[in-house]
Structures are given as C-alpha cells and as structure tokens.
Design a protein around this motif. Sequence first.
Motif, PDB file in Angstrom:
ATOM      1  N   THR A  77       0.829  -1.206   0.000  1.00 22.05           N
ATOM      2  CA  THR A  77       0.000   0.000   0.000  1.00 22.05           C
ATOM      3  C   THR A  77       0.860   1.251   0.000  1.00 22.05           C
ATOM      4  OG1 THR A  77      -1.770  -1.155   1.178  1.00 22.05           O
ATOM      5  CG2 THR A  77      -1.815   1.251   1.239  1.00 22.05           C
ATOM      6  N   GLN A  78       1.901   1.244   0.837  1.00 23.95           N
ATOM      7  CA  GLN A  78       2.791   2.389   0.913  1.00 23.95           C
ATOM      8  C   GLN A  78       3.517   2.600  -0.415  1.00 23.95           C
ATOM      9  OE1 GLN A  78       5.859   2.156   3.900  1.00 23.95           O
ATOM     10  NE2 GLN A  78       6.206   4.345   3.889  1.00 23.95           N
ATOM     11  N   ARG A  81       1.178   4.126  -2.986  1.00 25.73           N
ATOM     12  CA  ARG A  81       0.989   5.568  -2.754  1.00 25.73           C
ATOM     13  C   ARG A  81       2.228   6.347  -3.167  1.00 25.73           C
ATOM     14  NH1 ARG A  81      -0.363   7.265   2.909  1.00 25.73           N
ATOM     15  NH2 ARG A  81      -0.870   9.209   1.849  1.00 25.73           N
ATOM     16  N   GLN A  84       2.330   6.638  -6.959  1.00 25.69           N
ATOM     17  CA  GLN A  84       1.346   7.618  -7.408  1.00 25.69           C
ATOM     18  C   GLN A  84       1.857   9.031  -7.170  1.00 25.69           C
ATOM     19  OE1 GLN A  84      -2.368   6.794  -5.469  1.00 25.69           O
ATOM     20  NE2 GLN A  84      -2.658   4.829  -6.521  1.00 25.69           N
ATOM     21  N   ASP A  85       2.478   9.209  -6.022  1.00 29.11           N
ATOM     22  CA  ASP A  85       3.041  10.520  -5.694  1.00 29.11           C
ATOM     23  C   ASP A  85       4.142  10.888  -6.688  1.00 29.11           C
ATOM     24  OD1 ASP A  85       3.489  12.854  -4.076  1.00 29.11           O
ATOM     25  OD2 ASP A  85       5.269  11.861  -3.294  1.00 29.11           O
ATOM     26  N   LYS A  90      -0.778  12.675  -6.892  1.00 23.82           N
ATOM     27  CA  LYS A  90      -1.231  12.830  -5.513  1.00 23.82           C
ATOM     28  C   LYS A  90      -1.145  14.285  -5.084  1.00 23.82           C
ATOM     29  CE  LYS A  90      -0.460  11.283  -0.803  1.00 23.82           C
ATOM     30  NZ  LYS A  90      -0.271  12.609  -0.235  1.00 23.82           N
ATOM     31  N   TYR A 276       5.875  12.159   1.167  1.00 26.02           N
ATOM     32  CA  TYR A 276       5.395  12.534  -0.148  1.00 26.02           C
ATOM     33  C   TYR A 276       5.778  13.986  -0.446  1.00 26.02           C
ATOM     34  CZ  TYR A 276       2.641   8.353   0.608  1.00 26.02           C
ATOM     35  OH  TYR A 276       2.266   7.059   0.874  1.00 26.02           O
TER      36      TYR A 276
END
Length: 291
Positions: A77-78, A81, A84-85, A90, A276
């Motif tokens: 999951t991390q 993310r 995506q960042d 994001k 992020y």
Amino acid sequence: MMTITKLAHFQAVCHFQSVTKAAKYLHISQPSVTASIRDLEGEFHVNLFRHEGKRLILTTEGEFLLEHADRLLSEYTQLSRQMQDLGKNKNLFRLGVPPMGGTIFLPGLYKSFHNKYPEIQLSITECGSIQAMKLLEKGKLDLAMASLSALPDVRLQTLLLGKSKVMLCVSPEHRLAHKKAIKFSMLKDEPLVLFEKDSAPEIAIERIFEREGIVPNVLLYSSQLSMIKQFILDGTAAAFLLEDLVKNDKDIISIPFEKQINFDIVLMWKKDQYLYSDVSCFLEFAKNYLK
C-alpha cells in the motif's frame, strides 16, 4: 501462485473470521474469497484455518502467514501511494490537529499555504495528541500537530511551531480572578471543565492533581472550545487553556500557575516513513512561515 490479491483476501478472512463477512467487506463474491484461500493452502500444502462453530480460527501455519501478509500488504500500500506521488497524481495528504494547538496555529498556516499551493488539499482530522501518535504509527496520518510537554516517541520526528503554557481561565467575577498565580491546592472542589482525555494538556493536568492528592471536580470533558469558553463566561466552571487561546480575550481572566506548565506545539511524523512531495512541501512552508 501467491499474489497480493490472495493475501488481501486471506487477511480479510482473518479479520472477520468469516468468508461471508470478508467477501462483503471486499465487495466480491464469496466463491472468489474461498478460491483464494484454497489456492494458498494448495500451493503450500497447509491448512490455514480450522472451524470452531461458525468461526474460522487460524492454525499455526495461518498465524505465520498472517504476520508476514500484514507487513507485505502494508508495504504494498505504501509503495503504491509513493509511486502515485512520484507520478504527480497525488495532491492530498492527511493532517491530524488537536483542538487547542490547532486553533492557535492552523488557521493562519493553512490559509497562507493554500494561497500559495491551491492544488494541494489537506484532509484534516481533529484528534488529541495521544490519538495522533497512534494514527501516525498505523499510517493513517501523514503529519500531526500536537501539544506536548515532553519529547514524543523516539520513532517520531518533530518540527517546533511554537511554545505556550497552560493557564487557569475564569470569569472576571470568579473568586480566584484577582490571583496573580495559582496553586493546584486552591482548586480543591472547584468545578472544572477539562479537554478530552486523549489530549496531552489534560493528561498532564490530571497527573498533577494526582501528585497533589486532589480529586478534581470535573463537570465536563470537551474538545469544543466555544462550549468551554461559555462555561467560563457564565461563571459555571474554571478551565485549563493554553495562553495563546485567551491572551486577547478581554472577557476571560487567565491566571498562570506558580509552577508553569509549558507545552511545545509541534508538527510530528514517523522518522522512517516516506515523505510525499506534498508533505515535504508543507513542512518546508511551515519552517519558513515561522521565521
């Protein structure tokens, strides 16, 4: 072959101890969940569950797989993310804010940040400092603002926003309104309003009462600043508030304690977490905003 999807199905069954409930939670069919469990058991030639009535109980092999599945799914999951960042998709991060410290520092900081970076959105959750630390640890917040009397967990990193101290706040007609400084012994039987129990200031105050051998007469625990101030103005109760919240309020008398109760207002985050770009941007902006 073991996949992230099959591990996610397995994790959900472990959580609910039921294939039916896991399928409903995952919004997929029950046979799909059952197939994932059977595939995992068949691949490794183990039984992951045993039946106890209607519940599914993990076997030793199942417990071993769950321990590693939790870690792998969290890392997955991390990583998702983070990618995506990195792909610039994001523009949202999650910020926890305490009722007192947040009221002092967040409005001005947020307005200035939003004016400069309107594309970056903050998902703001109001929570006490203790709860904020737990949410950071679980990865449910990216940053948290907190009012702290001591350094937080060593796994957390902080940026100091400012300092404040706890004051006893009363109405002008209160019996203690003329005092230059307060001892806790003066507050025996005094009707009081305290902040919610997961706030660091409230915990510090109750510990002092305990050391003094005094049982506080608490009328209400609340995180609603407007309600607390109304109790003060009506003369119903005294309350403990940070100095910056009331120093410009002419209708409330704020009295320091003989032994000052000092707090740092900080932003905090996990030391080992990936920051992020939007979170890093906010931290850098906060540093410059404070200068």
